[in-house]
Design a protein around this motif. Structure first.
Motif, short mmCIF file in Angstrom:
data_model
loop_
_atom_site.label_atom_id
_atom_site.label_comp_id
_atom_site.label_asym_id
_atom_site.label_seq_id
_atom_site.Cartn_x
_atom_site.Cartn_y
_atom_site.Cartn_z
N SER A 5 0.73 -1.19 -0.17
CA SER A 5 0.21 0.28 -0.47
C SER A 5 0.79 1.22 0.24
O SER A 5 1.61 1.52 0.73
CB SER A 5 -1.01 -0.18 0.83
OG SER A 5 0.22 0.17 2.68
N SER A 6 0.88 1.95 -0.77
CA SER A 6 1.24 3.46 -1.15
C SER A 6 0.38 4.56 -0.72
O SER A 6 -0.66 5.21 -0.95
CB SER A 6 1.78 3.90 -1.97
OG SER A 6 0.21 4.11 -3.31
N SER A 7 1.07 4.97 1.06
CA SER A 7 0.55 5.94 1.54
C SER A 7 0.59 7.29 1.12
O SER A 7 2.09 7.43 0.96
CB SER A 7 0.36 5.78 2.77
OG SER A 7 1.70 5.90 3.29
N ARG A 8 -0.21 8.44 1.33
CA ARG A 8 0.99 9.92 0.29
C ARG A 8 0.05 10.63 1.79
O ARG A 8 -0.55 10.74 2.38
CB ARG A 8 -0.13 10.58 -0.68
CG ARG A 8 -0.28 9.31 -2.56
CD ARG A 8 -0.77 10.05 -2.90
NE ARG A 8 -1.09 9.34 -3.75
CZ ARG A 8 -0.04 9.49 -5.07
NH1 ARG A 8 1.04 10.88 -4.34
NH2 ARG A 8 0.31 9.26 -6.29
N GLN A 9 1.02 11.58 1.51
CA GLN A 9 1.30 12.77 2.67
C GLN A 9 1.21 13.92 1.72
O GLN A 9 1.82 14.30 1.05
CB GLN A 9 2.32 12.64 3.09
CG GLN A 9 2.83 13.19 4.94
CD GLN A 9 4.07 13.14 5.33
OE1 GLN A 9 5.48 12.43 4.58
NE2 GLN A 9 4.52 14.30 5.81
N THR A 80 0.81 16.53 -2.96
CA THR A 80 0.94 14.56 -2.56
C THR A 80 2.59 14.54 -2.48
O THR A 80 3.26 14.90 -3.68
CB THR A 80 -0.55 14.09 -2.31
OG1 THR A 80 -0.40 14.12 -3.62
CG2 THR A 80 -1.03 14.81 -1.76
N ARG A 82 4.75 10.45 -1.32
CA ARG A 82 4.87 9.40 -1.64
C ARG A 82 5.35 8.84 -0.31
O ARG A 82 6.23 9.81 -0.22
CB ARG A 82 5.10 8.50 -2.45
CG ARG A 82 3.94 7.68 -3.32
CD ARG A 82 4.00 7.07 -4.67
NE ARG A 82 3.59 7.10 -5.62
CZ ARG A 82 2.88 6.29 -6.25
NH1 ARG A 82 3.51 4.97 -5.93
NH2 ARG A 82 2.12 6.40 -6.97
N ARG A 83 4.66 8.22 0.53
CA ARG A 83 5.65 8.09 2.18
C ARG A 83 6.85 7.16 1.80
O ARG A 83 6.59 5.99 1.21
CB ARG A 83 5.05 7.88 3.43
CG ARG A 83 4.52 9.25 3.53
CD ARG A 83 3.44 8.44 5.00
NE ARG A 83 2.99 9.35 5.13
CZ ARG A 83 2.39 9.78 7.11
NH1 ARG A 83 1.57 7.92 7.73
NH2 ARG A 83 1.72 10.19 7.28
#
Length: 83
Positions: A5-9, A80, A82-83
């Motif tokens: 899973s790619s979370s965004r910040q 945004t 990606r973390r």
């Protein structure tokens, strides 16, 4: 298998920069739309109703300009990452 899973910040400095520029440019664009509609209506003798119609048309063009600006600004300053 689970896909990673790619979370965004949210990149707040970019968001604030784009919003600040949009406020400044928007004030100029919409101010010019209202003043331009008024001036063109006087120039062509269109009266108050003609001035309001011209202002509405120029305001709509201003919305298109601002939409294009924000989209282009997002490409340069992404909101945004990606973390």
């Amino acid at each position: 298998m689970n896909a990673p899973s790619s979370s965004r910040q949210i990149v707040w400095p970019s968001v604030i920069t784009v919003i600040s520029a949009a406020i400044l440019i928007g004030a100029e664009v919409f101010g010019a739309a209202f003043a331009g509609g008024w001036a063109l209506a006087i120039l062509f003798g269109l009266g108050d109703q003609g001035a309001h119609i011209l202002q509405a048309v120029l305001f709509a063009l201003g919305v298109l300009v601002m939409t294009a600006f924000i989209r282009a600004a997002q490409r340069v300053e992404p909101f945004t990452k990606r973390r």
